[in-house]
Design a protein around this motif. Structure first.
Motif, short mmCIF file in Angstrom:
data_model
loop_
_atom_site.label_atom_id
_atom_site.label_comp_id
_atom_site.label_asym_id
_atom_site.label_seq_id
_atom_site.Cartn_x
_atom_site.Cartn_y
_atom_site.Cartn_z
N PRO A 17 -57.30 33.87 -11.47
CA PRO A 17 -57.00 35.24 -11.93
C PRO A 17 -58.24 36.11 -12.14
CG PRO A 17 -56.69 33.66 -13.72
CD PRO A 17 -56.88 32.86 -12.46
N GLU A 18 -59.42 35.50 -12.29
CA GLU A 18 -60.63 36.28 -12.51
C GLU A 18 -61.31 36.68 -11.21
OE1 GLU A 18 -61.25 37.25 -15.52
OE2 GLU A 18 -59.55 36.08 -16.26
N ASP A 19 -60.83 36.18 -10.09
CA ASP A 19 -61.47 36.44 -8.80
C ASP A 19 -60.84 37.68 -8.16
OD1 ASP A 19 -62.67 36.42 -6.35
OD2 ASP A 19 -61.96 34.45 -5.74
N GLU A 20 -61.57 38.77 -8.12
CA GLU A 20 -61.03 40.03 -7.62
C GLU A 20 -60.64 39.94 -6.15
OE1 GLU A 20 -59.72 43.95 -8.00
OE2 GLU A 20 -60.32 42.48 -9.53
N THR A 21 -61.41 39.21 -5.35
CA THR A 21 -61.10 39.09 -3.93
C THR A 21 -59.75 38.41 -3.70
OG1 THR A 21 -63.46 38.98 -3.41
CG2 THR A 21 -61.94 38.22 -1.70
N ALA A 22 -59.38 37.49 -4.58
CA ALA A 22 -58.13 36.75 -4.41
C ALA A 22 -56.92 37.67 -4.40
CB ALA A 22 -57.99 35.71 -5.52
N TYR A 23 -57.00 38.81 -5.06
CA TYR A 23 -55.86 39.73 -5.12
C TYR A 23 -55.66 40.51 -3.82
CZ TYR A 23 -55.75 38.88 -10.15
OH TYR A 23 -55.66 38.29 -11.39
N THR A 24 -56.63 40.49 -2.95
CA THR A 24 -56.58 41.31 -1.74
C THR A 24 -56.09 40.55 -0.52
OG1 THR A 24 -58.86 40.82 -1.07
CG2 THR A 24 -58.54 42.62 -2.65
N LEU A 25 -55.83 39.25 -0.64
CA LEU A 25 -55.55 38.41 0.53
C LEU A 25 -54.06 38.11 0.64
CD1 LEU A 25 -58.52 35.91 0.11
CD2 LEU A 25 -58.41 37.97 1.51
N HIS A 26 -53.52 38.30 1.82
CA HIS A 26 -52.10 38.05 2.05
C HIS A 26 -51.85 37.02 3.13
CE1 HIS A 26 -52.85 40.68 5.49
NE2 HIS A 26 -51.78 40.13 6.02
N ASP A 27 -52.88 36.57 3.86
CA ASP A 27 -52.68 35.69 5.00
C ASP A 27 -53.18 34.27 4.74
OD1 ASP A 27 -55.38 36.24 4.98
OD2 ASP A 27 -55.54 36.58 7.14
N ALA A 28 -53.39 33.92 3.48
CA ALA A 28 -53.71 32.56 3.07
C ALA A 28 -53.08 32.34 1.70
CB ALA A 28 -55.22 32.34 3.02
N PHE A 29 -52.91 31.08 1.33
CA PHE A 29 -52.23 30.81 0.06
C PHE A 29 -52.58 29.40 -0.39
CE2 PHE A 29 -49.46 29.61 3.54
CZ PHE A 29 -48.93 28.37 3.18
N LEU A 30 -52.20 29.10 -1.62
CA LEU A 30 -52.34 27.76 -2.16
C LEU A 30 -51.00 27.05 -2.12
CD1 LEU A 30 -54.55 28.70 -5.21
CD2 LEU A 30 -55.29 27.26 -3.32
N TYR A 31 -51.02 25.80 -1.72
CA TYR A 31 -49.84 24.95 -1.79
C TYR A 31 -50.03 24.06 -3.01
CZ TYR A 31 -45.93 22.18 0.04
OH TYR A 31 -44.71 21.56 0.22
N GLY A 32 -49.33 24.44 -4.11
CA GLY A 32 -49.63 23.81 -5.37
C GLY A 32 -51.03 24.19 -5.81
N PRO A 33 -51.61 23.46 -6.75
CA PRO A 33 -52.94 23.82 -7.23
C PRO A 33 -54.07 23.29 -6.37
CG PRO A 33 -52.13 21.95 -8.48
CD PRO A 33 -51.02 22.34 -7.53
N ALA A 34 -53.78 22.34 -5.43
CA ALA A 34 -54.85 21.55 -4.84
C ALA A 34 -55.21 21.92 -3.41
CB ALA A 34 -54.48 20.07 -4.89
N LEU A 35 -54.31 22.55 -2.65
CA LEU A 35 -54.54 22.76 -1.23
C LEU A 35 -54.56 24.25 -0.90
CD1 LEU A 35 -52.22 20.00 0.30
CD2 LEU A 35 -54.71 19.92 -0.02
N LEU A 36 -55.59 24.67 -0.18
CA LEU A 36 -55.68 26.04 0.31
C LEU A 36 -55.32 26.03 1.80
CD1 LEU A 36 -58.53 28.59 -0.41
CD2 LEU A 36 -57.45 28.45 1.82
N VAL A 37 -54.33 26.84 2.17
CA VAL A 37 -53.80 26.87 3.54
C VAL A 37 -54.14 28.22 4.15
CG1 VAL A 37 -51.74 26.56 4.95
CG2 VAL A 37 -51.89 25.43 2.71
N ALA A 38 -54.73 28.19 5.35
CA ALA A 38 -55.15 29.43 6.03
C ALA A 38 -54.57 29.43 7.45
CB ALA A 38 -56.67 29.55 6.06
N PRO A 39 -53.32 29.87 7.63
CA PRO A 39 -52.66 29.78 8.93
C PRO A 39 -53.29 30.69 9.98
CG PRO A 39 -51.11 30.18 7.14
CD PRO A 39 -52.46 30.44 6.59
#
Length: 755
Positions: free
Chosen positions: A598-620
């Motif tokens: 929640p403190e990472d400003e860049t994270a709010y701007t991204l729509h084409d990647a996501f987290l699967y649960g807390p552990a995996l970052l998925v970038a299709p």
């Protein structure tokens, strides 16, 4: 239009009562939210809710300005004109519209939803003019939630209508879609709050669209029922909202596998051929779905006697292979003398009626058709009993479609006066269709859920629905409707599913490959890899489109699609553990990056990647012929799942993306449970292999049980420290292994300490 004023207040047990010359209001402290209910008619003071599962109230105090309650931020109230401040949200005014005023002012949003000559009471709207709440805007604020929406992740800058709509051929700006979720999450400077407008009428949210300095929430109904949900994080807002509207039930394990469907499996032979092809190509499969082809003349709760002559035998043969059968159930009942479903419903007077008391008759797939009134408990009970026809034949799940409700035609009504649904003045008991349209799909799904729970109490219900309202997660999973075989629809599915996840719908998916038009093999391959991280992984297409099963395109495409599906099963222990967490807490499986950062400003701007649960970052991969893509890594360290390379965030990297993989990163401090890549009958995973981050301490969890039924399970925990792992779960007769992928790409097993 005029402002709403209150002139007096009194504090009653667990309620603050406001009164004014025209309107009254109740302010209540709920366990997860403040509730403000504004109303005119005395009978609305105890207004019920389709969405809210918990009605518990807590003590509160009020000093003439500030309402306070335990575990809630203070609510600052101005009585005349009415306004309030909650966290970072300021409501600057509440306006009452006159009848003619709102029909003119809201025409751009509501014209498709009402008749061309809106003269009460035949148009279904109440005699009052509706209520509009105005909110002060701030430049840094972002908006999320609103359920199933087109466009990017941040919803600010557009106007959204909540009206369930059969939105065939939707595109990037289509609004509304199939579901109505009038729930909004506001975020600014890393702090979040939520607003839920619990009104089933076709409400409108103008999010700084008309003017950048102001947003507005509008309902044409006689009340404004508002819940204010505190943060300060998005995680806490989502937990509060699902605490209010309910968490999803734990699904059966098979529902988290790979599903195959097509409108165009016309007979039992074609269904068997699909199952054979999956086995021939060694592609795991958990469920086959039967679309409207299986019915006899579109009569619901039937199988065609010639094309599906022995459904029990077909369903049993699939079950012997470990493949479940799901069948479609539409609400449109064929109006036909002698058809038992219609005759029984007619005797019950179960169908939606005109203001004169006649059945509303039209066309959907069945022609002529009538529609059950699912708002009535006795009709839901009757409909639930009808499901025994399928369940006794071995059907494992129910698929509710066309339940906005969709109508191709209504007898005696020009199409422009219905908006592809029932007439707004049609009667559901004392309510008009305009009032309950948005909960029609929710009520139908409730009946389907209860049908399975009663008929098979030792199995967990599985219902998929196209239409729904806030709280639908208590009864059904959701898919995003009739998408298209375009790369833009692949990309758009990510923010669509993320906002559904933030709106309480933890279990959802989009049709892999696209429902309509012709998919290319590259598109289906990339979409299958993305779909491996959808909560619902289903390939589905129209009979008017090219076949797109994972084997349909042959070499070299079958192999990478097989790999994606096998990877889904390899991650099944992790997915099932996330599913149990969603059941307990409402936490979604698919999460936007800002959910964990929640403190990472860049994270709010991204729509084409996501987290699967807390552990995996998925970038299709979201574009054709794309072999690399930019990936943003939030703060902390991340490991490339495939190569072992450890990368430091926050930073942008360029990731390679071969067809047989997807850019995927393991988060520092986490260990992910995996197993062999195959379907299984129980969620007691043997072997169980945790993949741990290669350096520093890591933690992981796995939830295991029978995979179905009411028997409780157990969460076991793994802790990795100094190259030694400790696992606190039961190990008798099972293999528990912990391994890391070193930065050099070598796999190494860790010593497992004795329990």
């Amino acid at each position: 239009m005029h402002p709403v004023d209150f002139t007096h207040w009194r504090l009653e047990p667990r309620t603050l009562q406001l009164t004014g010359p025209t309107f009254s209001a109740r302010v209540e402290a709920r366990p997860h939210a403040w509730r403000i209910l504004v109303y005119q008619r005395p009978q609305d003071a105890e207004k019920s809710s389709w969405a809210v599962a918990s009605t518990q109230r807590r003590p509160l105090t009020f000093d003439g300005r500030t309402a306070r309650a335990p575990n809630l931020p203070p609510l600052e109230l101005t009585l005349a004109p009415f306004a309030f401040t909650f966290a970072e949200l300021s409501a600057t005014g509440l306006l009452a519209h006159e009848q003619a005023t709102w029909r003119t002012a809201a025409a751009a949003a509501l014209d498709p939803l009402k008749p061309t000559q809106p003269e009460p009471p035949t148009d279904g709207y109440p005699l009052g003019g509706g209520l509009e709440l105005r909110l002060a805007e701030r430049p840094a604020r972002r908006y999320f939630g609103l359920g199933e929406r087109t466009g990017f992740l941040d919803k600010k800058g557009r106007r959204y209508t909540h009206w369930n709509t059969d939105a065939l051929d939707h595109h990037e700006t289509t609004d509304p879609l199939y579901q109505a979720h009038p729930f909004l999450i506001g975020v600014e400077d890393g702090r979040a709050w939520g607003v839920f407008l619990d009104e089933t009428w076709p409400s409108v949210f103008d999010l700084a669209a008309t003017t950048p300095h102001q947003s507005a929430l509008f309902t044409p109904g006689p009340t404004l029922d508002l819940y204010l949900i505190p943060g300060p994080t998005v995680r806490e807002v989502v937990a509060g909202f699902t605490g209010l509207t309910g968490t999803p039930p734990l699904p059966p394990l098979w529902a988290l596998g790979f599903h195959q469907c097509r409108w165009g499996y016309p007979d039992a032979g074609s269904v068997r051929a699909v199952a054979d092809a999956f086995a021939t190509h060694d592609i795991p499969l958990s469920a086959l779905w039967l679309d409207i082809d299986h019915m006899d003349g579109y009569r619901v709760f039937t199988f065609h006697p010639a094309r599906f002559p022995e459904p029990e035998r077909l369903i049993g043969a699939l079950r012997e292979r470990g493949v479940r059968t799901v069948v479609i159930v539409d609400p449109g009942v064929k109006k036909e003398a002698g058809y038992p479903v219609y005759e029984d419903g007619k005797r019950l007077r179960a169908f939606v009626e005109t203001p004169r008391g006649d059945e509303v008759v039209g066309e959907v797939w069945a022609n002529p058709a009538v529609w059950p009134d699912f708002t009535r408990p006795e009709v839901r009970a009757w409909w639930a009993d009808l499901h025994r026809y399928y369940l006794e034949k071995g059907v494992a799940g129910i698929w509710n479609d066309m339940n906005e409700p969709s109508a191709f035609r209504i007898e005696g009504t020009p199409p422009q006066q219905t908006g592809k649904t029932l007439p707004l003045g049609a009667r559901h008991g004392k309510a008009s269709h305009a009032e309950v349209h948005n909960v029609y799909g929710l009520a139908m799904s409730q009946a389907a859920h209860e049908a399975q729970r009663r008929a098979a109490p030792t199995r967990r219900p599985f219902v998929l629905t196209r239409a729904g309202f806030a709280g639908i997660q208590r009864y059904a999973w959701v898919w995003t409707g009739d998408n298209q075989s375009h790369w833009s629809h692949l990309e758009m599915s990510i923010p669509m599913l993320l906002n559904l996840s933030l709106s309480g719908v933890a279990f959802a998916g989009a049709d892999i490959g696209g429902f309509s038009e012709d998919a290319t093999p590259e598109l289906v391959t990339r979409w299958t890899w993305l779909g491996a991280f959808y909560p619902l992984m289903r390939n589905h297409s129209s009979k008017t489109s090219r076949r797109q099963e994972p084997y349909a395109f042959g070499a070299p495409w079958t192999h990478p699609m097989r790999q994606a599906i096998r990877f889904r099963y390899q991650l099944l222990p992790y997915t099932y553990t996330l599913a149990e967490e969603a059941h307990r807490t409402g936490a979604p499986l698919m999460r936007p990056l800002f959910y964990e950062f929640p403190e990472d400003e860049t994270a709010y701007t991204l729509h084409d990647a996501f987290l699967y649960g807390p552990a995996l970052l998925v970038a299709p991969i979201t574009r054709p012929a794309q072999t690399h893509r930019a990936v943003y890594l939030p703060p902390g360290r991340w490991q490339d799942w495939w190569t072992g390379e450890v990368l430091e965030g926050p930073r942008w990297i360029v990731a390679e993306a071969p067809l047989d993989a997807i850019p995927l990163y393991l988060r520092e401090g986490h260990a992910v449970p995996t197993t062999t890549p195959e379907p299984r009958e129980t969620a007691r995973f043997d072997p169980l292999v945790f993949r741990a981050f290669p350096t520093g301490p890591s933690r992981g969890e796995v939830y295991e049980d029978d995979g179905d039924g009411p028997t409780p399970g157990r969460r076991s925990r793994l802790e990795v420290h100094d190259r030694t792992a400790r696992f606190d779960g039961p190990r008798a007769g099972r293999t528990v292994r912990v391994e890391v992928l070193t930065p050099e790409g070598e796999r190494a097993a860790l010593e497992l300490a004795p329990p």
